[in-house]
Design a protein around this motif. Structure first.
Motif, mmCIF file in Angstrom:
data_model
loop_
_atom_site.group_PDB
_atom_site.id
_atom_site.type_symbol
_atom_site.label_atom_id
_atom_site.label_comp_id
_atom_site.label_asym_id
_atom_site.label_seq_id
_atom_site.Cartn_x
_atom_site.Cartn_y
_atom_site.Cartn_z
ATOM 1 N N GLU B 123 0.838 -1.230 0.000
ATOM 2 C CA GLU B 123 0.000 0.000 0.000
ATOM 3 C C GLU B 123 0.853 1.252 0.000
ATOM 4 N N ALA B 124 1.874 1.174 0.834
ATOM 5 C CA ALA B 124 2.779 2.327 0.946
ATOM 6 C C ALA B 124 3.426 2.626 -0.416
ATOM 7 N N VAL B 128 3.115 5.913 -2.756
ATOM 8 C CA VAL B 128 4.289 6.665 -3.213
ATOM 9 C C VAL B 128 4.234 6.827 -4.747
ATOM 10 N N ALA B 129 3.913 5.722 -5.436
ATOM 11 C CA ALA B 129 3.875 5.741 -6.902
ATOM 12 C C ALA B 129 2.841 6.741 -7.406
ATOM 13 N N LYS B 130 1.683 6.689 -6.719
ATOM 14 C CA LYS B 130 0.614 7.599 -7.136
ATOM 15 C C LYS B 130 1.011 9.061 -6.951
ATOM 16 N N ALA B 131 1.632 9.302 -5.815
ATOM 17 C CA ALA B 131 2.091 10.669 -5.519
ATOM 18 C C ALA B 131 3.073 11.119 -6.581
ATOM 19 N N ARG B 132 3.934 10.191 -6.962
ATOM 20 C CA ARG B 132 4.932 10.524 -7.964
ATOM 21 C C ARG B 132 4.246 10.868 -9.301
#
Lengths: 292, 188
Positions: B123-124, B128-132
Motif C-alpha cells: 500500500e505504501a 508513493v507511486a501515485k504521488a509521484r
C-alpha cells in the motif's frame, strides 16, 4: 496351742464337703439316686448358664446373618462383644480340633458332641472354682457319666462305620493278621485281648479317673491351703514367737493359695481340653478303624 | 498326725453304709450319674440343633465375607491402577495436543503478521507511486503553461522590437519554430 493339731479335722471336713451330699443338708446322706445333691445343684447352675450363653449368642448370630442377607451390608457379620467372641472362639477351637484330629470329611459331624463335652466340662469346672462351688468333674459319678457317653459314642461309631467284624478285626494289627495260622491265633489272640481291654475298659476308665483325679486333687489342694490360711492367720498367742510365726505361715499359705488358684483355672481349661481331644482321638480311631 | 487324719476321715465316712463307705471318694454315686446324662443330653441337643449351626454359620459367613471383601479390594485396586494409567496417558496426549495447538496458533499468527506487513508495504509503495505520478503530471502541466507564456511574451516582445506586424501565417510559423527550440532545450 499348735494350730497344726487342727489340720486333720479340717481335712476331714474338706473331704466330707467334696463328697456327694444332699444340697440342703451337709450332715445328711444321699440315700437314693433321686436325691438332689450339691453336685446336681451346681451342675444345674452351670447347665443353665451355658444354655443361656449359647441361646443369647446363637440368637444374635442368627439375627446378624439375616440382617446381612437382607441388607447386603457385610458389616453385620463383624465380630462383636466379649461373650460372642469367646463362644465363637470356643466353637472354632472345637471345629478345628475335630477337623484336625478326625479329618476334614468326618470331623465336622462330631463338632456338637465334642463341643458339648468341652463346654459342659469347662463351664462346670469354672463353677467348681467358686468357693463351695462344685464341678461335675469333681465327683467320680459325674466323670463316669461323661466317660460312658464318650465310650458309647466311639464304640457306636466304630461298629456302625466298620461293622462288628471289621471293627473288632482292626484291634489286631495288619502284620499279625497275615502271619501263619499259629502266630495269628496265639499272638493275634493275645493282642486282641490287650487291645480289647484297652479300647473298651481302659479308655473310659482313664477318661473318668483323669478328669476326676485332677479336679479332686486341685480342690483338695485349694482346700488345704485355704485351711492353712484359716488356721494360722487369726492366731495371736501370748507367745510373740507363735504370733509372728502364725502370721508368716498364714501369709505364705495365702500366696500359695492364690498361685494354686491361678493354676486350677488353667487345669479347668486343660482337663476340659484333654477330655475332648481324647474323645476326638477315640472317635478318629473308630471312624478309620478299617484303614489300619 | 496322719493317723489322726485317717481317723477323722473315717469318722466322716463311717456313718454311710455299703459300697459308698468302702470306696469313699471314688464311689460313682448314681445320684451324680443320671443328672449328668440328662444335662449332657439337654445341652447336646441345644448345641446340635440350635447354637452350633448358628455360630458356625456366622463363622463361615464371616470368613466368606472377608474373602469376598479382599477379592473385591484386589479387583478395585487393579481397576484403579488401570484407570490411573489411562488418565496418565490421556493427560500426556492432551498435553501433546495442547502444545500442537499452541504451535499451530503461533504459525498462524506469524503468517498473518507477514501478510499484514506485506500488504502495508504494498500500500505504501502504491501511495508513493501515485504521488509521484501526480507530481509528474503537475510538473508537465506547469512546463506546458510556461512554454505557452514564454512564446506569447516572446512574440509580443519581438513584434514590438521589429515593429512590424506579422501576418497570421508568419505568426504561426514563428511560434512553432520557437516552441520546437524551447522544447529542445527542455529535453536536455
Amino acid at each position: 496351742m499348735n494350730p497344726l493339731e487342727l489340720l486333720p479335722g479340717k481335712i476331714a471336713e474338706l473331704v466330707h464337703e467334696l463328697s456327694v451330699l444332699p444340697y440342703n443338708n451337709m450332715e445328711g446322706h444321699v440315700t437314693s439316686p433321686w436325691t438332689l445333691t450339691n453336685y446336681v445343684v451346681w451342675g444345674l447352675i452351670a447347665l443353665v448358664t451355658t444354655m443361656i450363653m449359647f441361646i443369647v449368642v446363637a440368637n444374635r448370630e442368627k439375627k446378624q446373618i439375616a440382617l446381612a442377607a437382607q441388607s447386603g451390608d457385610v458389616t453385620a457379620l463383624a465380630p462383636a462383644g466379649r461373650l460372642v467372641g469367646a463362644l465363637e472362639a470356643g466353637v472354632e477351637f472345637i471345629r478345628d480340633m475335630a477337623t484336625d484330629v478326625i479329618g476334614p470329611k468326618d470331623g465336622p459331624k462330631y463338632v456338637p458332641l465334642l463341643g458339648t463335652f468341652f463346654f459342659m466340662i469347662l463351664i462346670s469346672n469354672m463353677f467348681g472354682l467358686i468357693p463351695a462351688g462344685k464341678s461335675i468333674g469333681g465327683t467320680i459319678g459325674g466323670t463316669v457319666a461323661l466317660a460312658l457317653i464318650s465310650w458309647l459314642a466311639f464304640v457306636w461309631i466304630g461298629f456302625s462305620k466298620n461293622g462288628a467284624y471289621g471293627y473288632l478285626k482292626s484291634l489286631i494289627p495288619e502284620g499279625v493278621r497275615q502271619m501263619p495260622p499259629a502266630g495269628r491265633i496265639i499272638l493275634g489272640g493275645f493282642i486282641f485281648l490287650l487291645e480289647f481291654i484297652s479300647y473298651f475298659i481302659v479308655r473310659p476308665l482313664t477318661l473318668a479317673v483323669r478328669l476326676f483325679a485332677n479336679l479332686y486333687a486341685g480342690h483338695i489342694i485349694l482346700g488345704v491351703f485355704s485351711g492353712f490360711v484359716a488356721l494360722f492367720w487369726p492366731i495371736f498367742e501370748k507367745d510373740l514367737a507363735w504370733s509372728i510365726g502364725g502370721v508368716g505361715a498364714g501369709a505364705l499359705a495365702l500366696v500359695f493359695l492364690i498361685l494354686m488358684y491361678a493354676f486350677e483355672v488353667f487345669v479347668a481349661f486343660i482337663q476340659a481340653y484333654v477330655f475332648t481331644i481324647l474323645t476326638a482321638v477315640y472317635i478318629q480311631s473308630s471312624v478309620h478303624a478299617s484303614e489300619h | 498326725m496322719f493317723v489322726e487324719m485317717a481317723y477323722a476321715s473315717e469318722a466322716a465316712e463311717g456313718a454311710k453304709g455299703g459300697l459308698e463307705a468302702t470306696l469313699g471318694a471314688v464311689y460313682p454315686n448314681p445320684a451324680a450319674i443320671w443328672p449328668t446324662w440328662v444335662a449332657f443330653i439337654i445341652l447336646f441337643f441345644l448345641l446340635w440343633k440350635f447354637a452350633f449351626p448358628a455360630i458356625i454359620g456366622m463363622l463361615d459367613k464371616r470368613a466368606e465375607a472377608i474373602k469376598e471383601s479382599l477379592e473385591k479390594a484386589e479387583e478395585t485396586k487393579v481397576e484403579a491402577e488401570r484407570l490411573l494409567n489411562e488418565y496418565k496417558q490421556q493427560m500426556a496426549e492432551a498435553r501433546g495436543d495442547a502444545s500442537k495447538v499452541i504451535e499451530q496458533g503461533r504459525k498462524v499468527a506469524e503468517t498473518m503478521k507477514e501478510e499484514i506487513v506485506a500488504k502495508a508495504n504494498e500500500e505504501a509503495a502504491a501511495l508513493v507511486a501515485k504521488a509521484r505520478e501526480i507530481m509528474e503530471s503537475e510538473r508537465k502541466a506547469a512546463v506546458a503553461e510556461l512554454q505557452k507564456s514564454v512564446a506569447e511574451i516572446s512574440v509580443a516582445v519581438a513584434g514590438k522590437l521589429i515593429g512590424e506586424k506579422l501576418t497570421a501565417a508568419d505568426h504561426a510559423t514563428l511560434i512553432d519554430k520557437y516552441v520546437a527550440e524551447v522544447g529542445g532545450l527542455n529535453d536536455n
